[in-house]
Design an enzyme around this catalytic site. Sequence first.
Site, mmCIF file in Angstrom:
data_model
loop_
_atom_site.group_PDB
_atom_site.id
_atom_site.type_symbol
_atom_site.label_atom_id
_atom_site.label_comp_id
_atom_site.label_asym_id
_atom_site.label_seq_id
_atom_site.Cartn_x
_atom_site.Cartn_y
_atom_site.Cartn_z
ATOM 1 C CG ASP A 193 -0.954 -4.669 8.711
ATOM 2 O OD1 ASP A 193 -0.435 -5.490 7.936
ATOM 3 O OD2 ASP A 193 -0.290 -3.875 9.386
ATOM 4 C CD GLU A 241 -0.145 4.788 11.728
ATOM 5 O OE1 GLU A 241 0.947 4.739 12.331
ATOM 6 O OE2 GLU A 241 -0.210 4.851 10.488
ATOM 7 C CG ASP A 292 4.121 6.099 12.947
ATOM 8 O OD1 ASP A 292 4.472 4.895 12.982
ATOM 9 O OD2 ASP A 292 2.986 6.451 12.573
ATOM 10 C CG HIS A 341 3.178 1.917 12.554
ATOM 11 N ND1 HIS A 341 2.782 2.767 11.537
ATOM 12 C CD2 HIS A 341 3.898 0.935 11.936
ATOM 13 C CE1 HIS A 341 3.236 2.319 10.388
ATOM 14 N NE2 HIS A 341 3.919 1.215 10.597
#
Length: 260
Positions: free
Chosen positions: A67, A143, A136, A138
Amino acid sequence: MEVCIYRAYEEMSRAAAQLVADVLNAKPNAVLGMATGSTPLGVYQELVKLHQKGEVDFSHVTTFNLDEYVGLPITHEQSYHHFMHENFFRHVNIPPQNIHIPSGTTTNYRAFCEWYEKRIVECGGIDIQILGIGSDGHIAFNEPTSSLSSRTRLKTLAKQTIDDNARFFDKPEDVPIYAITMGVGTIMESKRIVLLANGAKKDQAVAAAVEGPVTSMITASALQMHPSTKMFLDEPAAGKLKMREYYDWIQYHKPGAPRV
Ligand code: F6R
């Protein structure tokens, strides 16, 4: 999923780096999937050490990063281009033309994402993908509620991720809101996956990913459906695993496992 728990971050990083080196030594033109963030730094340092000792060569390796933030020029200190160059690429001998990192400044994101997907396939697919995990749950920047079959695309970051990553920026409002990220579906096509997690801040995400249901609320849980994923954890990151004894028992009884 194979779950391996190490006493400390350094030991975890050494073990994961050795696995990556073994894959590269078995296939010198392997395609390596790379992550950024604080977690894989130890693995990159170990790989650089192995390279300096002549124990691994990158001259035929191709890389794909997961990313990149949208809007940061590659020279920006917090761009993933900069991170990779500083922490890894400038210390090893990967030919620059073999390095792929998503563009955070392209004028056509859709076309770029399609090209990135095609390029991975043209290079033969990812042989081993290194992943971190967000608090979280991910993987890459997929997400919560990301499709588990998503491909490389533009993604809006969750508030939790922006808050977590604010530590790297001067001001919280400097954290980009968008990123370009490989999808969960893209990651799932990697032949092998190494997921790294350290610190108590990751304990809940790790437990949900390993022992919870497969759900787009924790995109790392999709790895339960992957045929060859190994989780490298330190003690605090493994702190909320219910099946801890079982994972230790398996590691202890594996053929060739060191009796420490
Ligand atoms: C980075 C990436 C992210 C990070 C995750 C954990 O390329 O894909 O999924 O792996 O946000 O970040 P750290 O390691 O900084 O806790």
